[in-house]
Scaffold this motif. Structure first.
Motif, PDB file in Angstrom:
ATOM      1  N   GLY A 101     -10.613 -30.775   0.004  1.00 28.46           N
ATOM      2  CA  GLY A 101     -11.580 -31.538  -0.788  1.00 28.46           C
ATOM      3  C   GLY A 101     -12.904 -31.715  -0.121  1.00 28.46           C
ATOM      4  N   ILE A 102     -12.991 -31.961   1.115  1.00 29.21           N
ATOM      5  CA  ILE A 102     -14.172 -31.749   2.139  1.00 29.21           C
ATOM      6  C   ILE A 102     -14.761 -30.497   2.177  1.00 29.21           C
ATOM      7  CG2 ILE A 102     -15.040 -32.402   4.704  1.00 29.21           C
ATOM      8  CD1 ILE A 102     -13.108 -34.593   4.625  1.00 29.21           C
ATOM      9  N   HIS A 103     -13.928 -29.657   2.307  1.00 29.92           N
ATOM     10  CA  HIS A 103     -14.551 -28.237   2.513  1.00 29.92           C
ATOM     11  C   HIS A 103     -15.211 -27.848   1.152  1.00 29.92           C
ATOM     12  CE1 HIS A 103     -11.305 -26.720   5.708  1.00 29.92           C
ATOM     13  NE2 HIS A 103     -12.452 -27.320   6.189  1.00 29.92           N
ATOM     14  N   MET A 104     -14.605 -28.358   0.061  1.00 30.66           N
ATOM     15  CA  MET A 104     -15.332 -27.976  -1.376  1.00 30.66           C
ATOM     16  C   MET A 104     -16.742 -28.637  -1.355  1.00 30.66           C
ATOM     17  SD  MET A 104     -15.692 -26.509  -4.206  1.00 30.66           S
ATOM     18  CE  MET A 104     -14.237 -25.670  -4.630  1.00 30.66           C
ATOM     19  N   CYS A 105     -16.980 -29.775  -0.748  1.00 34.10           N
ATOM     20  CA  CYS A 105     -18.120 -30.418  -0.869  1.00 34.10           C
ATOM     21  C   CYS A 105     -18.976 -29.848   0.021  1.00 34.10           C
ATOM     22  CB  CYS A 105     -17.687 -31.826  -0.198  1.00 34.10           C
ATOM     23  SG  CYS A 105     -16.891 -33.144  -1.390  1.00 34.10           S
ATOM     24  N   ASP A 124     -23.946 -34.099   0.018  1.00 33.20           N
ATOM     25  CA  ASP A 124     -23.883 -34.163   1.454  1.00 33.20           C
ATOM     26  C   ASP A 124     -23.472 -35.645   2.226  1.00 33.20           C
ATOM     27  OD1 ASP A 124     -24.110 -33.258   4.119  1.00 33.20           O
ATOM     28  OD2 ASP A 124     -25.903 -33.880   4.348  1.00 33.20           O
ATOM     29  N   GLU A 125     -24.286 -36.536   1.515  1.00 33.21           N
ATOM     30  CA  GLU A 125     -24.203 -38.008   1.976  1.00 33.21           C
ATOM     31  C   GLU A 125     -22.680 -38.252   1.610  1.00 33.21           C
ATOM     32  OE1 GLU A 125     -24.583 -41.818   3.533  1.00 33.21           O
ATOM     33  OE2 GLU A 125     -25.687 -39.907   3.653  1.00 33.21           O
ATOM     34  N   TYR A 144     -16.459 -43.656  -2.907  1.00 31.53           N
ATOM     35  CA  TYR A 144     -17.397 -42.953  -1.868  1.00 31.53           C
ATOM     36  C   TYR A 144     -18.657 -42.537  -2.763  1.00 31.53           C
ATOM     37  CZ  TYR A 144     -13.832 -43.331   1.846  1.00 31.53           C
ATOM     38  OH  TYR A 144     -13.260 -43.925   2.692  1.00 31.53           O
ATOM     39  N   ALA A 145     -18.439 -42.210  -3.961  1.00 31.17           N
ATOM     40  CA  ALA A 145     -19.553 -41.600  -4.831  1.00 31.17           C
ATOM     41  C   ALA A 145     -20.595 -42.889  -4.860  1.00 31.17           C
ATOM     42  CB  ALA A 145     -19.057 -41.129  -6.113  1.00 31.17           C
ATOM     43  N   HIS A 146     -20.010 -44.052  -5.197  1.00 28.96           N
ATOM     44  CA  HIS A 146     -20.792 -45.292  -4.987  1.00 28.96           C
ATOM     45  C   HIS A 146     -21.681 -45.488  -4.052  1.00 28.96           C
ATOM     46  CE1 HIS A 146     -22.003 -49.103  -7.232  1.00 28.96           C
ATOM     47  NE2 HIS A 146     -21.828 -49.839  -5.913  1.00 28.96           N
ATOM     48  N   LYS A 160     -15.594 -39.438   7.800  1.00 31.03           N
ATOM     49  CA  LYS A 160     -15.383 -40.573   8.651  1.00 31.03           C
ATOM     50  C   LYS A 160     -13.919 -41.361   8.374  1.00 31.03           C
ATOM     51  CE  LYS A 160     -20.369 -41.943   8.960  1.00 31.03           C
ATOM     52  NZ  LYS A 160     -21.425 -42.875   8.752  1.00 31.03           N
ATOM     53  N   ASP A 161     -13.661 -40.986   7.061  1.00 34.17           N
ATOM     54  CA  ASP A 161     -12.472 -41.737   6.629  1.00 34.17           C
ATOM     55  C   ASP A 161     -11.179 -40.788   6.332  1.00 34.17           C
ATOM     56  OD1 ASP A 161     -13.701 -44.032   7.023  1.00 34.17           O
ATOM     57  OD2 ASP A 161     -14.262 -44.421   5.189  1.00 34.17           O
TER      58      ASP A 161
END
Length: 493
Positions: free
Chosen positions: A105-109, A70-71, A188-190, A78-79
């Motif tokens: 991609g965001i939808h999958m998350c 989620d984070e 972004y994962a980092h 945002k980007d």
């Protein structure tokens, strides 16, 4: 971008010191970034990090793992526009498609995060009333994800999100053509704070090392049939490894005699030419009932001529460049082959020249009519470009026969106003994703994505990937003070 590998929570140089470039296919003089050409040692380091992280990661609550995701999602949202422009510049598809890639991609998350508090397993009745039986899922281990350039944001997240939420750790090997986008995913994962080793990224031509590594337990691949078939053969040599491969298509859109031709033409244009025909779901075969052939053909060709081809960052451009020089050469070979095989030319497309196109890999649509022929290569092999055959048929039976006359089976669309005809296509055509009065493209993340025959292994990506990256376990508990067995077994000695 001076990209690096992302291993064990840190951005690191490759051990070989060699690097490669990612360039803009709309302007091949523009270098977007340089990246490590990873070696076997780099893969070993990434897999070792993933293996070390696995024990602690899988012991976390599934809900806690979802909170990391989620984070990650909030940072991506945002980007969104910045990421969309990067995708467009790196793979050449139009900015509207770049935004759709990032949104998917965001939808999958979001979808995967939304599952973490949902029921996860089953309680099953036992034959013995004193027993409780449970079906539970356990993660597989280290997941190798090998992804293509045409959806450089969405497809990696298709594979990463379900894998990590279920407790696996991941090593991503992206396409060399879209290394910048993969580097951004790692960034972004980092920032989201994933523990070191849970998500790793190795750049460059190192996929074979990853597939063969003894400590990868699942290989997820999206790409060509040739590479996917090789992966399946390698994985078959391991007793503790499995793979899910999505491997392209020779897809068709069927237009029946009762079709709404406005819908048919628009669906055909989108199916054939979005992403310059470089989608595994693209329709390079338009199967048209002979009663509407002349009108459909006229309108399709006229609409194709009006399509704007150019800078993919221009909101008004429909079709950008193909990905690289090798793609232009391959598409040109198939265009020439169609002529040799006796195609009736309707639009003789090819490499575009002139000031607007001279610095990019731009190609115009190639459209022809041809009777179906089982010996024809252009009607059976995946071209992956703006290359389209119109195939006349006399009725729905012949349409189904022609549709299935290919080694692939990924997508199928039918344009019809008759629900009975739609049902015939649904039941008798061979495909993984089917559509009625829609193009052959357009995946939603909560639906399975995968095909049959040469298109896939029957283990689809997206939401149903959970069945690949976990294994189901049975857990039976006896609450009696003596042993009672099913099937009438006893404990007498």
């Amino acid at each position: 971008m001076e990209g690096k590998n992302y291993v064990n929570g840190a951005f690191v140089d490759g051990t070989s010191g060699d690097r490669f470039e990612s360039r803009n296919p709309a302007n091949f003089n523009e270098v977007l970034g340089t990246f490590p050409l990873s070696s076997e040692q780099d893969v070993n380091n990434a897999v070792s990090a993933a293996k070390a992280a696995y024990y602690g990661w899988r012991r976390l609550s599934r809900i806690k793992r979802g909170e990391y995701l989620d984070e990650f999602t909030q940072l991506l949202k945002k980007d969104r526009e910045e990421l969309s422009r990067l995708v467009t510049k790196e793979c050449g598809k139009g900015i509207i498609e770049g935004r759709a890639d990032v949104t998917e991609g965001i939808h999958m998350c979001q979808y995967v995060f939304g599952t973490v508090r949902m029921p996860h397993g089953d309680v099953i009745d036992s034959e013995i009333p004193e027993k409780d039986a449970f079906l539970r899922r356990k993660p597989k281990g280290v997941v190798a994800a090998i992804t293509p350039w045409n959806f450089p944001f969405a497809i990696p997240l298709w594979l990463i999100c379900p894998s990590v939420v279920e407790g696996n750790t991941v090593v991503l090997k992206p396409s060399r053509e879209t290394a910048c986008t993969a580097n951004k995913i790692a960034e972004y994962a980092h920032k989201a704070g994933f523990p070191p080793g849970v998500i790793n990224v190795v750049q460059g031509g190192c996929g074979d090392f990853l597939v063969k590594h003894p400590d990868t337990h699942v290989v997820l691949f999206v790409g060509s049939n040739d590479v996917g078939s090789e992966i399946k053969q390698i994985v078959a040599g391991f007793y503790d490894k499995m793979c899910a491969c999505e491997m392209g298509g020779k897809n068709a859109l069927i237009v029946l005699d009762d079709a709404n031709l406005d819908v048919a033409v628009n669906a055909a244009i989108i199916s054939a030419f979005k992403t310059s025909g470089q989608r595994c779901t693209s329709a390079s075969r338009l199967i048209i009932h002979e009663k509407v052939l002349a009108e459909f053909e006229r309108r399709f060709v006229e609409t194709t001529k009006r399509m704007r081809i150019g800078d993919p960052l221009d909101e008004n451009v429909f079709m950008g460049p193909v990905i690289n020089q090798a793609a232009t050469e391959k598409i040109t070979r198939y265009n020439d082959l169609a002529k040799k095989e006796g195609a009736k030319m309707l639009l003789d497309g090819g490499r575009l020249t002139g000031n607007e196109y001279k610095k990019g890999y731009f190609m115009s649509p190639f459209v022809y009519r041809m009777q179906n022929n089982p010996k024809s290569r252009v009607l059976r092999e995946e071209v992956f470009g703006p290359h389209v055959a119109i195939i006349p048929v006399k009725d729905i039976d012949e349409a189904i026969e022609v549709h299935n006359d290919t080694d692939y089976g990924l997508t199928c669309a039918v344009i019809t106003e008759d629900f009975r005809n739609a049902k015939r296509i649904r039941d008798d055509c061979e495909y993984g994703l089917g559509y009625v009065n829609l193009p052959t493209i357009g995946a939603e993340v909560h639906l399975p994505f995968g095909g049959v025959k040469k298109s896939g292994t029957g283990l689809p990506s997206a939401s149903t990937l959970i069945d690949v990256v976990t294994h189901r376990t049975a857990w039976t508990v006896n609450h009696a003070r003596e042993i009672k067995m099913a099937q009438g077994l006893t404990v007498k000695f």
